[in-house]
Structure formats: C-alpha cells, structure tokens
Design an enzyme around this catalytic site. Structure first.
Site, short mmCIF file in Angstrom:
data_model
loop_
_atom_site.label_atom_id
_atom_site.label_comp_id
_atom_site.label_asym_id
_atom_site.label_seq_id
_atom_site.Cartn_x
_atom_site.Cartn_y
_atom_site.Cartn_z
N CYS A 135 26.97 19.24 19.22
CA CYS A 135 27.56 19.41 20.56
C CYS A 135 27.20 17.96 21.06
O CYS A 135 26.57 17.40 21.52
CB CYS A 135 26.59 20.10 21.44
SG CYS A 135 26.94 20.16 23.13
N CYS A 138 26.42 17.53 24.67
CA CYS A 138 25.37 17.70 25.14
C CYS A 138 24.28 16.45 24.84
O CYS A 138 23.54 15.92 25.31
CB CYS A 138 24.56 18.92 24.39
SG CYS A 138 25.39 20.27 24.15
N ASP A 139 24.82 15.75 23.60
CA ASP A 139 23.93 14.83 22.92
C ASP A 139 24.60 13.56 23.02
O ASP A 139 23.82 12.31 22.59
CB ASP A 139 23.38 15.13 21.58
CG ASP A 139 22.61 16.38 21.38
OD1 ASP A 139 22.14 16.91 22.52
OD2 ASP A 139 22.94 17.19 20.41
#
Ligand code: NAP
Length: 307
Positions: A135, A138-139
């Site tokens: 992701c 997300c990261d």
C-alpha cells in the site's frame, strides 16, 4: 429463526456497502460482515478520478467512508468479523460462521472482494513492514527523499508510482513487460513524470537487506541480465485474487476462484447473490462494484418477497 437477518452481506467494500444501503432502505434487516476495514481496496487509492459526481476526484478513503455513512444512515448494521464457512441449510436459512460467532439470514450477498497478490520471491515475507509494502498510499510517506521501487504495470502500480513521487527522490517502476496495462491517461501522467524511472521487461528475483531493505535483485526477462537496485522500499502492486475459500463448496467458482453469477448477481444457489470484484468478469471498478451491489440487493429483496 427470530434473530435471523433478512440479508447478510459479506464484505464492506463499495459493492457490499452499496448493497447494504439498498437493503437498509428497503427496510430489510441487514447485517454487513467485514473482516478488516470498510471501504475495500479504494481506501488505499490516493485519488479516485473516475467515480461520477466527483469532477475533481476524491480520496479513496473519503469515498469509502461516505459510502459507509450513507448505508448506516438507513440502518445497516456492521459487525467486524471474519467469515470461516457458510452452511446453506435451506432456501431461507443460511448460517454464517465467523470468529465472532454464528449469524443466520434468509439470504446472502457475497461481496468479499479480492486481496493483493504477492511476488513470492525470497525476502518478500521477511521484509513486510520493514520496506516491503502492498500500500503505497499508506506507507509512501515513510520514504521521504529516498529511492524506492514499485512492481507492476496496472492502474494500481502506475497511480501509486505517481503518488510516491511526492515523497521519494526516485521511483523505479518495474514491469515484467514493455507495455503498461494501466489506462492511457494514467500512463501519460507517469511517463512524463521525471521522478519515475521505468524498468521494462524485468522481474524481481529477491529482496535483500539486514534490518531493512537495501538491495533489490532484478533480472531482465529478454537478456537474462541480473542487476541490483539500491532502494529503501519495494511496493508490490501485481494484482489481486478473490477471497472465495469459504464459499468454494457452496457456489460455483471459475478456475481462478471467482464466483460465477448471472446478470442478476444470482450464483445459482437460491438466496445467495454476489457482487463486486469477487465475481467472474467484474471490470473491477468502484462504480461497477457499486452497481453490482445495487443489483444484488434488489434481487435479494425480490427473493425475500416470495418467502
Ligand atoms: P491488474 O490490472 O491486474 O494489474 C496487475 C499488474 O501486475 C499487471 O501489469 C501484471 O502484469 C503485473 N503482474 C501480475 N503478476 C505479476 C507477477 N507475479 N510479477 C510481476 N508482475 C506481475 O491489477 P491492479 O493494477 O491492482 O488493478 C486492479 C483493477 O483495479 C483493475 O481493473 C484496474 O483498472 C482497477 N484500478 C482502477 C483504478 C482507477 O480507476 N483509478 C486504480 C487502481 C486500480 P501484466 O500486465 O504483464 O499482466
């Protein structure tokens, strides 16, 4: 059967949430079971630009939350639980076993979506959370001013590569062919982005490092030449597979594990419908998943009228 629901929806992505909204508005007693988080795959999408009604786009997370709020406003119940099996006891009695107990419904809508594929190369599992991610949204921010790689050539990989350029100093996009699968407009944006370096005809052999990732071993599939990229992170974006293990003995699946259904979202088993990315021949778009959810809900409602 007094505690029975009219409809249990399995999966809380756009298909399940839309089905939930339609069922709740039809005043059906409706439960949605979700094993992780509502919103589905789009919560990881930086910007959804092709969902009608949002001419400037909308973040996938926000779109998912809006869908959930809209469904709950009409009375959809949501329980966070993982489904382990389904028992199709009779036409109007389906038992759904989960890690939070069993639930009974007269009809089911299976909208469990799909999960990320893995590369299955040495180091991938070992470095999850220490440089390997599924992701980018997300990261990605963890890798400010560092070089990173993303693997894949579909919409997800290319959209995420563009998003990663906001943080990373350089993004290697590693694709196993010399042509992208992603839509043309997304390709154009990526190809003109100076921070993205395309590594064509290339597969990942291994992910190596010590406490965190340092080296990515890659191989050109045409020349067989092996090289190493120095990267701080590898984002894996190589497609999806359906979550159908728990229904394989109940409904018909194709060889890829996708649920076979007709245009009414009927699975061929009375009272069991499907919707979204989990079904065979889904075009895997948010709008299509939402449409499937509405179709499944309306046909479940008709089925319940005959009970
Ligand atoms: P996808 O379209 O299936 O693409 C997967 C990519 O990974 C392909 O380029 C494929 O290569 C590559 N791949 C598969 N297995 C691999 C392996 N073992 N090693 C290396 N590469 C591998 O998946 P996706 O990009 O996740 O998209 C899923 C669906 O969501 C699509 O329908 C897409 O259009 C949609 N989506 C839409 C949006 C949007 O509309 N904004 C955003 C994201 C996703 P090949 O090309 O060689 O097969």
């Amino acid at each position: 059967m007094s505690d029975a629901y009219d409809v249990i929806i399995i999966g809380g992505g756009p298909a399940g949430l839309t089905a939930g909204m339609y069922c709740a508005r039809a005043r059906l007693k409706t439960l949605l079971l979700e094993k992780a988080f509502t919103g589905g795959q789009i919560v990881n999408t930086e910007r959804v630009e092709n969902y009608p009604g949002f001419p400037d786009g909308i973040s996938g997370f926000d779109l998912g939350m809006l869908m959930q709020q809209q469904a709950q406003k009409y009375g959809l119940q949501i329980v966070y639980a993982e489904v382990s099996s389904i028992n199709n006891k009779s036409n109007y009695e389906k038992i759904v076993d989960t890690n939070e107990g069993s639930f009974v419904a007269k009809s089911l809508i299976i909208a469990g979506g799909a999960e990320h594929n893995h590369l299955d190369v040495p180091g991938e599992q070992e470095f999850v959370g220490r440089g390997v991610s599924y992701c980018a949204t997300c990261d990605g921010a963890f890798y400010k001013d560092q070089d990173v790689a993303i693997v894949g050539g579909g919409d997800s990989a290319v959209v995420e590569a563009i998003a990663l350029t906001r943080f990373a100093s350089k993004v290697y996009l590693i694709h196993r062919r010399d042509a992208l699968r992603a839509s043309k407009i997304v390709q154009e944006q990526a190809l003109s982005n100076p921070k993205i370096e395309f590594v064509w005809d290339t597969v990942v052999l291994a992910i190596e490092g010590d406490a965190k990732i340092e080296d990515l071993k890659i191989s050109n599939v045409k020349t067989q030449k092996q090289t190493t990229l120095k990267v701080a992170a590898v984002f894996v974006s190589v497609g999806l597979h359906p979550n159908t293990a728990f229904v394989k003995d109940i409904v018909s699946l194709d060889k890829g594990g996708y649920i076979i259904a007709n245009e009414k979202m009927e699975t061929g088993v009375d009272g069991i419908y499907t919707a979204g990315d989990i079904r065979l021949n889904s075009v895997r778009q948010v709008i299509a998943a939402a449409g499937d959810g509405a179709t499944a809900a309306l046909n479940a409602e008709r089925y319940l009228l005959e009970s």
